[in-house]
Design a protein around this motif. Structure first.
Motif, short mmCIF file in Angstrom:
data_model
loop_
_atom_site.label_atom_id
_atom_site.label_comp_id
_atom_site.label_asym_id
_atom_site.label_seq_id
_atom_site.Cartn_x
_atom_site.Cartn_y
_atom_site.Cartn_z
N ILE A 76 34.36 40.10 43.38
CA ILE A 76 35.12 39.70 42.18
C ILE A 76 34.19 39.12 41.13
N GLN A 77 33.25 38.27 41.54
CA GLN A 77 32.32 37.66 40.58
C GLN A 77 31.48 38.73 39.89
N SER A 97 33.30 30.41 47.16
CA SER A 97 34.74 30.36 46.96
C SER A 97 35.04 30.37 45.46
N VAL A 98 35.98 31.23 45.04
CA VAL A 98 36.39 31.26 43.65
C VAL A 98 37.91 31.32 43.57
N LYS A 99 38.45 30.51 42.69
CA LYS A 99 39.88 30.57 42.39
C LYS A 99 40.02 31.42 41.13
N VAL A 100 40.84 32.47 41.22
CA VAL A 100 40.96 33.44 40.13
C VAL A 100 42.40 33.46 39.61
N ARG A 101 42.51 33.51 38.28
CA ARG A 101 43.80 33.72 37.63
C ARG A 101 43.75 35.10 36.98
N TRP A 102 44.79 35.90 37.20
CA TRP A 102 44.83 37.25 36.64
C TRP A 102 46.27 37.69 36.46
N MET A 103 46.44 38.85 35.87
CA MET A 103 47.75 39.47 35.73
C MET A 103 47.79 40.68 36.65
N PHE A 153 39.68 33.20 46.61
CA PHE A 153 39.00 34.21 47.43
C PHE A 153 37.69 33.61 47.93
N THR A 154 37.27 34.04 49.12
CA THR A 154 36.04 33.52 49.71
C THR A 154 35.16 34.67 50.20
N VAL A 174 38.77 30.20 37.58
CA VAL A 174 39.19 28.88 37.12
C VAL A 174 38.59 27.75 37.95
N LYS A 175 38.03 28.09 39.12
CA LYS A 175 37.38 27.09 39.96
C LYS A 175 36.40 27.81 40.87
N LYS A 176 35.27 27.17 41.15
CA LYS A 176 34.26 27.77 42.03
C LYS A 176 33.54 26.68 42.80
N SER A 177 33.08 27.05 44.01
CA SER A 177 32.34 26.08 44.82
C SER A 177 31.40 26.81 45.77
N GLY A 178 30.36 26.12 46.18
CA GLY A 178 29.41 26.65 47.15
C GLY A 178 28.44 27.66 46.58
#
Length: 136
Positions: A124-125, A99-105, A116-117, A73-77
């Motif tokens: 994950i990516q 860096s990635v912000k992940v949404r999951w169940m 996560f960084t 849902v968000k990524k940077s760098g």
């Protein structure tokens, strides 16, 4: 159950179907297969074991974590990486994010969100690419 690794690029190139609670046995097989290959693999997606579902499992700093229906849902760098994969021959270049912000169940199908960084973010990516049918 330890499953064979899928190397069929036509199958791997398909976008995965959403996972449901009925897919918990697939996640168990995914974890067992990842554990079996842990000496040369740090993450897997369900399509790597021949199941077209949006499930990933990976080494999260020493313990395995399973994500159902993960999405970034968000990524940077941004940076360039080289990655290998049990399902694909050789090493391939990929654009990744530090860096990635992940949404999951989780396994109870409760929504989780976490950033996560570093190495974990890269794993994950790679696995989410599998879910999207992206062959790097």
């Amino acid at each position: 159950m330890i499953r064979d690794i899928c190397k069929d690029e036509a199958f791997l190139g398909q976008k995965a179907e959403p996972a449901t609670p009925e897919d918990l046995p697939i996640a168990a097989d995914l974890l067992e297969t990842l554990e079996h290959h842990k000496n040369r693999c740090v993450g897997m997606a369900a399509n790597m074991i021949g199941v077209n579902k949006r499930i990933i499992a990976f080494d999260n700093e020493g313990t395995f974590l399973v994500m159902f229906n993960p999405e970034i849902v968000k990524k940077s760098g941004p940076y360039e990486a080289e990655e290998g994969c049990l399902s694909l021959a050789g090493v391939r270049r990929a654009r990744r994010w530090k860096s990635v912000k992940v949404r999951w169940m989780n396994e109870k199908f409760q929504e989780r969100v976490k950033t996560f960084t570093g190495w974990t973010a890269q794993i994950i990516q790679h696995e989410i690419d599998h879910c999207e049918g992206v062959i790097i």
